[in-house]
Design a protein around this motif. Sequence first.
Motif, mmCIF file in Angstrom:
data_model
loop_
_atom_site.group_PDB
_atom_site.id
_atom_site.type_symbol
_atom_site.label_atom_id
_atom_site.label_comp_id
_atom_site.label_asym_id
_atom_site.label_seq_id
_atom_site.Cartn_x
_atom_site.Cartn_y
_atom_site.Cartn_z
ATOM 1 N N MET A 122 0.844 -1.194 0.000
ATOM 2 C CA MET A 122 0.000 0.000 0.000
ATOM 3 C C MET A 122 0.884 1.250 0.000
ATOM 4 S SD MET A 122 -3.047 -1.142 2.611
ATOM 5 C CE MET A 122 -4.144 -2.505 2.214
ATOM 6 N N GLY A 123 0.286 2.407 0.289
ATOM 7 C CA GLY A 123 1.029 3.652 0.183
ATOM 8 C C GLY A 123 0.956 4.513 1.426
ATOM 9 N N GLN A 124 1.424 5.752 1.259
ATOM 10 C CA GLN A 124 1.472 6.684 2.379
ATOM 11 C C GLN A 124 0.080 7.073 2.872
ATOM 12 O OE1 GLN A 124 4.174 7.475 3.957
ATOM 13 N NE2 GLN A 124 5.622 6.545 2.524
ATOM 14 N N ILE A 125 -0.899 7.048 1.983
ATOM 15 C CA ILE A 125 -2.266 7.362 2.425
ATOM 16 C C ILE A 125 -2.710 6.341 3.469
ATOM 17 C CG2 ILE A 125 -4.684 7.509 1.734
ATOM 18 C CD1 ILE A 125 -3.772 8.604 -0.953
ATOM 19 N N GLU A 126 -2.488 5.068 3.161
ATOM 20 C CA GLU A 126 -2.914 4.011 4.088
ATOM 21 C C GLU A 126 -2.113 4.046 5.390
ATOM 22 O OE1 GLU A 126 -4.379 3.022 0.122
ATOM 23 O OE2 GLU A 126 -2.374 3.550 0.830
ATOM 24 N N ALA A 127 -0.794 4.289 5.272
ATOM 25 C CA ALA A 127 0.016 4.416 6.490
ATOM 26 C C ALA A 127 -0.464 5.595 7.332
ATOM 27 C CB ALA A 127 1.488 4.595 6.123
ATOM 28 N N GLY A 128 -0.836 6.682 6.662
ATOM 29 C CA GLY A 128 -1.323 7.858 7.371
ATOM 30 C C GLY A 128 -2.645 7.627 8.075
ATOM 31 N N GLY A 134 4.324 11.156 7.630
ATOM 32 C CA GLY A 134 3.740 10.284 8.648
ATOM 33 C C GLY A 134 3.532 11.013 9.960
ATOM 34 N N ALA A 135 4.538 11.798 10.368
ATOM 35 C CA ALA A 135 4.404 12.590 11.598
ATOM 36 C C ALA A 135 3.290 13.617 11.452
ATOM 37 C CB ALA A 135 5.725 13.281 11.926
ATOM 38 N N ALA A 136 3.146 14.190 10.241
ATOM 39 C CA ALA A 136 2.068 15.148 10.001
ATOM 40 C C ALA A 136 0.707 14.477 10.164
ATOM 41 C CB ALA A 136 2.204 15.753 8.607
ATOM 42 N N ALA A 137 0.567 13.266 9.639
ATOM 43 C CA ALA A 137 -0.687 12.535 9.788
ATOM 44 C C ALA A 137 -0.976 12.230 11.250
ATOM 45 C CB ALA A 137 -0.630 11.233 8.979
ATOM 46 N N GLU A 138 0.064 11.853 11.987
ATOM 47 C CA GLU A 138 -0.137 11.585 13.418
ATOM 48 C C GLU A 138 -0.526 12.855 14.156
ATOM 49 O OE1 GLU A 138 2.117 9.589 17.274
ATOM 50 O OE2 GLU A 138 2.877 9.181 15.245
ATOM 51 N N VAL A 144 7.230 2.918 8.742
ATOM 52 C CA VAL A 144 7.100 4.008 7.766
ATOM 53 C C VAL A 144 8.482 4.484 7.322
ATOM 54 C CG1 VAL A 144 6.189 6.320 7.337
ATOM 55 C CG2 VAL A 144 4.856 4.684 8.683
ATOM 56 N N ALA A 145 9.220 5.146 8.211
ATOM 57 C CA ALA A 145 10.506 5.723 7.809
ATOM 58 C C ALA A 145 11.530 4.646 7.435
ATOM 59 C CB ALA A 145 11.049 6.602 8.934
ATOM 60 N N ALA A 146 11.730 3.668 8.314
ATOM 61 C CA ALA A 146 12.745 2.643 8.040
ATOM 62 C C ALA A 146 12.385 1.811 6.814
ATOM 63 C CB ALA A 146 12.916 1.745 9.258
ATOM 64 N N VAL A 188 -2.256 17.227 4.186
ATOM 65 C CA VAL A 188 -1.556 15.976 4.464
ATOM 66 C C VAL A 188 -1.978 14.908 3.453
ATOM 67 C CG1 VAL A 188 -1.309 14.078 6.116
ATOM 68 C CG2 VAL A 188 -1.131 16.443 6.902
ATOM 69 N N LEU A 189 -3.265 14.811 3.184
ATOM 70 C CA LEU A 189 -3.751 13.839 2.206
ATOM 71 C C LEU A 189 -3.177 14.129 0.821
ATOM 72 C CD1 LEU A 189 -5.540 11.437 1.501
ATOM 73 C CD2 LEU A 189 -7.473 13.003 1.288
ATOM 74 N N LYS A 190 -3.081 15.402 0.452
ATOM 75 C CA LYS A 190 -2.493 15.772 -0.833
ATOM 76 C C LYS A 190 -1.033 15.355 -0.904
ATOM 77 C CE LYS A 190 -2.251 18.000 -4.817
ATOM 78 N NZ LYS A 190 -2.988 17.527 -6.025
ATOM 79 N N ALA A 191 -0.282 15.611 0.158
ATOM 80 C CA ALA A 191 1.133 15.242 0.188
ATOM 81 C C ALA A 191 1.299 13.728 0.098
ATOM 82 C CB ALA A 191 1.788 15.771 1.465
#
Length: 378
Positions: free
Chosen positions: A68-74, A243-247, A94-96, A297-300
């Motif tokens: 999956m992608g950053q949207i799902e991780a977010g 990811g931090a922004a989503a959190e 996420v990062a690692a 955040v969703l756009k990014a």
Amino acid sequence: MAMTLNDDQNMLRDSARDFMASEAPVTHFRKFRDMGCKDGFSHGLWKQFAEMGFTGILIPEADGGMGMGQIEAGIVLEEIGRNLSPSPFLTTSVAAVEALKLADKAMRDRWFPGILAGETVIGIAIEEGVKHRPEKIACVATRSGNGFKLTGQKQFVVQGASSDMLIVAARTAGAAGETDGLTLFAVDKDAAGLSMEATRLVDSAVAAHVKLDGVQVDADAIIGEVDGGWSVLSKMLDAGRVGAAAEMVGVGTGAMDLTFDYLKTRQQFDRVIGEFQALQHRAAHLYGEMEGARSIVLKAQSLMDEGHAKAALYVAAAKAKAGLACNLAVREGVQMHGGIGMTDEYDIGLYMKRDRGLNEFFGDAYYHADRVATMNGY
């Protein structure tokens, strides 16, 4: 793209929301804070993350993950933030993972299975000062045998003392302040010459100050190319930043919900305080700021998943906006709660502390606002 979640993403959100609320609510955070846990999080809960499929969201399907992608991780990170759920998800899954996706197959085969099983924790050893300035890395890697020796120090490595491996950024060429000449290394926790001193951060997360005293690593510990680590580092950091922004959107939303509930129940002068127009205006402003942060955040995340040329710009804007909005949410929350907002008995103060930690992690709002200005030619 439509700035909304699709059906599958909504299902993931509902699943993550139910899971965090039942298995890792704020009471769970308080438990591990008050017991003085040396790791600051539950390894049992980390395995439950794996059972839910969360740990493998960003791991490619070819490597056994969800692809999956950053949207799902977010989506998962927002629910983590909403509940202040302590876990190594942001640093490890996420990062690692974003860095390890660019490693060779042998390294991926070594570390991905443990992440997928919820058994492996990875620390990100980048920072060397009190502020996020990755281009100023001075930790040195000198050639030795078929590999390198690492010498230097790293600060505030979140979950570092609990990690099975550290991703260390070191300088193989050039000087501090230059982006050329950096290389990323995977360093085992039991490597000779590696020492750590655990420290508890303002939000009660456990980090480590790391010392590398001639730590020997082989050539197969390199992630990416020698001297060309900036591109890998940038991808890893941007994944961590968005990811931090989503959190932070989750933290801000959690604080806002607590505050709005309080406005609906607290009475003064025989009236619910939420009826006072001044507080209604502040509440409306806060809601608008949080929705604006969620949108950018969703756009990014979307641009990162597309590999878009402007992804880094939007990631910086998202980290800055989420940082400002979350900080507004926790400050308004404490103020609208009045004197009790400053007490440990009420959860709102815990959200304020988490905001402070996340704001600094991977660069604060001012750092990223400056990046936005620079990338736009100002």
